[in-house]
Write an enzyme that holds these catalytic residues in place. Structure first.
Site, PDB file in Angstrom:
ATOM      1  N   HIS A 261       0.831  -1.204   0.000  1.00 38.91           N
ATOM      2  CA  HIS A 261       0.000   0.000   0.000  1.00 38.91           C
ATOM      3  C   HIS A 261       0.870   1.260   0.000  1.00 38.91           C
ATOM      4  O   HIS A 261       0.457   2.313  -0.500  1.00 38.91           O
ATOM      5  CB  HIS A 261      -0.915   0.029   1.232  1.00 38.91           C
ATOM      6  N   ASP A 334      -4.700  -6.021  -7.853  1.00 39.33           N
ATOM      7  CA  ASP A 334      -4.946  -5.429  -6.546  1.00 39.33           C
ATOM      8  C   ASP A 334      -5.267  -3.960  -6.787  1.00 39.33           C
ATOM      9  O   ASP A 334      -5.150  -3.452  -7.919  1.00 39.33           O
ATOM     10  CB  ASP A 334      -3.718  -5.604  -5.650  1.00 39.33           C
TER      11      ASP A 334
END
Length: 439
Positions: A261, A334
């Site tokens: 992230h 993702d």
């Protein structure tokens, strides 16, 4: 514009199958789905297994009648904002140029939508049911995949609405794959009752690095064979509930010390190590018939020396996942708003490169118009061939067909959902897992 409800009805006539929303995997309106039994051998799913209604040739005929814009739209699963499909939101206006989720769907015709509390999507059972029904109503031509990140445990985007179940590491400690299956069926049946037809679970990463900041307890454990058994069982549990499942994060996110992230992890597993440590759960998921696999924003130099993350790697998504593991379903990226995939290329180029690598659906592009426009331009220029575009659309429509979504959009029932969700039978499954895990 392709009129899918009309076409689906024609398919049913051709195949001699009776139409009805119960066959979509959603309980008929006004009925109450059966709760999951606390006995594994008696576990029941809410409705009979949905059957494919379209042949490959019929899906190809549908694709041939779609415009390029309709095809490209199918490749995206964005976040839309608000508690209802017709709620005016400044975020929708800023991101999509229209005020409501319904208008964004009409404008871009995405293949799906993912729900999040932070987007204002999750407030109550009745509100979520009304939202998902409204989103489907806004997409009459091609019903939506409506997804959620409901792994249970640390990642539970629909908490506290649905039954609180232990996370994967707790289930792993029980040593009983049957409990992974029952937990997935509980979660899947409750998601379906809310109008959510795809879960981004199970996690198939093997947590071999105790310093891993992003996977950790989201994994079933550190033994590839045991994790593989749990993952396969969970996939079957979601399918018992008639919900699409997604194994993640390919080719494996278990041996990282960087959170994708916020950065770009590098995993130095050799090809032999990957085959031994990372691959088994994904192989098990494919064998169990998993609907989708999500890519990881990780670099594995021994698998692809380009320096690109797996999400953008043809050697990994096509060479390993498609050709070596034989996966024929939908490949999700993702989230494309994560730093691990945004460092090297812009938000438009990332989407193009992901498709060229072998991805089918672009999850959560941070600049949707830019990503959508870049893919449109790449198709028109020939950089993404019509054949490559059609491959992804075919996989997406096939997934929807197998989950009963091409016949007609399912309609969730709020009263049935309230009766099923957090029922005593479901809470009993959670209690048994905790007890057998020694928690």
């Amino acid at each position: 514009m392709v009129r899918w409800t009309t076409r689906a009805a024609g398919i049913l006539m051709i195949l001699g199958m009776a139409a009805g929303c119960a066959g979509s995997g959603q309980a008929a309106k006004g009925s109450s789905p059966r709760p999951v039994s606390h006995k594994p051998q008696q576990a029941q799913s809410p409705t009979p297994t949905p059957k494919a209604t379209a042949t490959a040739a019929e899906i190809d005929a549908m694709i041939a009648k779609m415009s390029v814009a309709e095809k490209v739209g199918q490749l995206f699963m964005p976040v839309l904002y608000g508690q209802a499909a017709d709620t005016v939101s400044g975020d929708n206006q800023a991101r999509y140029g229209v005020g409501t989720a319904a208008k964004a769907i009409a404008k871009y015709r995405p293949g799906g939508v993912i729900l999040f509390p932070w987007a204002g999507n999750v407030k109550s059972v009745r509100q979520v049911v009304a939202l998902t029904n409204g989103l489907q109503k806004a997409s009459p031509e091609i019903p939506l995949l409506i997804g959620a990140d409901q792994e249970n445990g640390r990642v539970s985007r629909l908490a506290p609405l649905i039954t609180v179940l232990p996370g994967a590491s707790t289930i792993g400690r029980t040593g009983e794959p049957s409990l992974a299956r029952r937990a997935a069926e509980v979660t899947g049946s409750e998601l379906l009752a809310l109008g959510v037809n795809l879960d981004f679970a199970p996690v198939a990463d093997v947590n071999v690095n105790p310093r891993n900041p992003v996977i950790g307890p989201r994994s079933y454990g550190d033994d590839p064979k045991k994790v593989a058994a749990m993952v396969a069982a969970a996939v079957r549990g979601f399918h018992d509930a008639k919900v699409a499942s997604t194994a993640k994060h390919f080719p494996g996110h278990g041996d990282t010390t960087v959170d994708s992230h916020t950065g770009l992890p590098v995993i130095d597993h050799t090809r032999t190590q990957w085959a031994k440590l990372d691959a088994p759960p994904f192989e098990a998921a494919v064998e169990a018939g998993v609907d989708a696999i999500m890519s990881a924003h990780v670099v594995m130099p021994e698998l692809d020396p380009s320096g690109d993350p797996a999400t953008l790697s043809k050697k990994i998504l096509t060479g390993l996942l498609r050709e070596r593991l034989g996966f024929e379903g939908v490949v999700f990226t993702d989230a494309l708003d994560m730093a691990g995939v945004r460092k090297k290329y812009g938000d438009g180029e990332v989407a193009v490169r992901a498709i060229l690598a072998g991805a089918d659906m672009m999850l959560m592009p941070p600049d949707f118009p830019k990503a959508h426009g870049a893919v449109m331009a790449a198709v028109k220029s020939g950089r993404i061939s019509q054949a490559r575009l059609d491959e992804s659309v075919r996989r997406i429509l096939t997934l929807k067909d197998r989950r009963g979504l091409l016949r007609e959009a399912p309609v969730a029932d709020a009263a049935a959902a309230e009766k099923l969700i957090n029922s005593p039978a479901h809470r009993e499954v959670a209690r048994e897992i905790e007890e057998k895990a020694g928690s």
